[in-house]
Design an enzyme around this catalytic site. Structure first.
Site: not given
Ligand code: TYM
Length: 337
Positions: A114, A197, A200
């Site tokens: 990032k 990947k 969004k």
């Molecule tokens: P975030 O918001 O990027 O994504 C949310 C969840 O979706 C999964 N994900 C995917 N899985 C498969 N293929 C993809 N292309 C894909 N894009 C996203 C992510 O792996 C995630 O499970 N840091 C985290 C948010 C967070 C969090 C937490 C997660 C904050 N605190 C505590 C678990 C526990 C994030 O940015 O996810």
């Protein structure tokens, strides 16, 4: 000490949610519900590590809540809430940033991706992001964290932080939470580039399927998805060097609940001219009812807010005593709260 099983996971409301979020997270969250205690969080404080338009952030947070509800998360069975409504997250986030080491943060690949070449100019929050994520999980003493593959390193860091806290203060207080990464779609790739990947934040809308896309848009994006000219082999082993094809087969499998090998076997010898319309039909069949439910929920934002505020109260009731104990362990005088 053995800790009672509890699931925690979070999603950033930093843009519309995608098929990757659905297959890698939301669908799997709904499957866990009812088996163990489940706590799910819209991490708006993580979203602001990069600038967000304030009005849009509020809208996206409600939309992400609607996506949880439309995917089958039942607020009576799961705790569903907004991170900024529960002060335990920021408080424990600070305390754990005093436990985590700078060297550990420097190894985080998501930060490196990032920040790119401009690491000096990104927010301090983006750098500290994984300490807040550790606090999200540990404020609930969560034992299992279902995530997509891209979050594995952050959950492993959470384990390291929990272990160092326990070690430094001579306690067995925090569990070492396990990442739970299962199924055919733990890493859904971009429809335009099989090495990236699905995200969004990708500038190309054609690279992803949004949970708000209508049936025609979904079918069109799948039709235009990058593939190759070869027919499908009888098993996944034959797709080793064909990332785009592999991605579409994995998406199909995750949507129907089949194994990727079973999908290959069914389409063996056929090209993408036959496979893509079948995939589009499956995708529309799964996503259209979810989109319709999201739209219905979004028509009543006050009801969404009510559900989220009730969830925050339940979240606070779990997290506040855990963080109070952590404060005492670290040597703060117990205050009046
Ligand atoms: P975030 O918001 O990027 O994504 C949310 C969840 O979706 C999964 N994900 C995917 N899985 C498969 N293929 C993809 N292309 C894909 N894009 C996203 C992510 O792996 C995630 O499970 N840091 C985290 C948010 C967070 C969090 C937490 C997660 C904050 N605190 C505590 C678990 C526990 C994030 O940015 O996810």
């Amino acid at each position: 000490m053995t800790h009672a099983p509890r699931i925690f996971s979070g999603i950033q409301p930093s843009g519309g949610l995608t098929l990757g979020n659905y297959l890698g997270a939301l669908k799997r969250f709904a499957e866990k519900q009812g088996q163990v205690e489940t706590v799910f969080c819209l991490v708006d404080l993580h979203a602001i590590t990069v600038w967000q338009d304030p009005e849009r952030l509020r809208q996206q947070t409600r939309e992400a809540a609607a996506a949880f509800l439309a995917s089958g998360i039942d607020p009576a069975q799961s705790v569903l809430f907004v991170q900024s409504h529960v002060p335990a997250h920021t408080e424990l986030g600070w305390m754990l940033s005093c436990v985590a080491r700078v060297g550990w943060m420097n190894r985080m690949t998501q930060f490196k991706d990032k920040a790119g070449k401009n690491a000096e100019a990104v927010s301090l929050g983006l750098y500290a992001y994984p300490a807040l994520m550790a606090a999200d999980i540990l404020a609930y003493k969560a034992t299992h964290v279902p995530v997509g593959e891209d979050q594995k390193q952050h959950v492993e860091l959470t384990r390291d932080i929990a272990a160092k806290f326990n070690h430094d203060y001579g306690v067995d207080f925090f569990p070492l939470p396990e990442p739970v990464i299962e199924g055919a779609a733990t890493r859904v790739m971009s429809l335009r580039d099989g090495s990236k990947k699905m995200s969004k934040s990708d500038p190309s809308d054609a690279s992803r399927i949004n949970l708000t896309d209508d049936a025609d848009t979904i079918a069109q994006k799948i039709r235009k998805a990058r593939t190759d000219a070869d027919p499908l082999p009888g098993s996944m082993a034959g797709l080793k060097d064909r990332p785009e094809a592999r991605n579409l087969v994995n998406i199909h499998a995750a949507l129907t609940g089949e194994t990727p090998d079973a999908v290959c076997a069914r389409f063996e010898g056929q090209g993408f001219g036959a496979f893509k319309p079948a995939l589009a039909e499956v995708a529309v069949g799964v996503l259209s009812p979810i989109t319709a439910r999201m739209n219905a929920l979004m028509a009543d934002p006050a009801e969404i807010d009510r559900i989220l505020l009730a969830g925050a109260e339940r979240a606070h009731a779990i997290a506040a005593p855990i963080v109070a104990d952590a404060r005492e362990i670290m040597g703060m005088i117990r205050g009046a709260r």
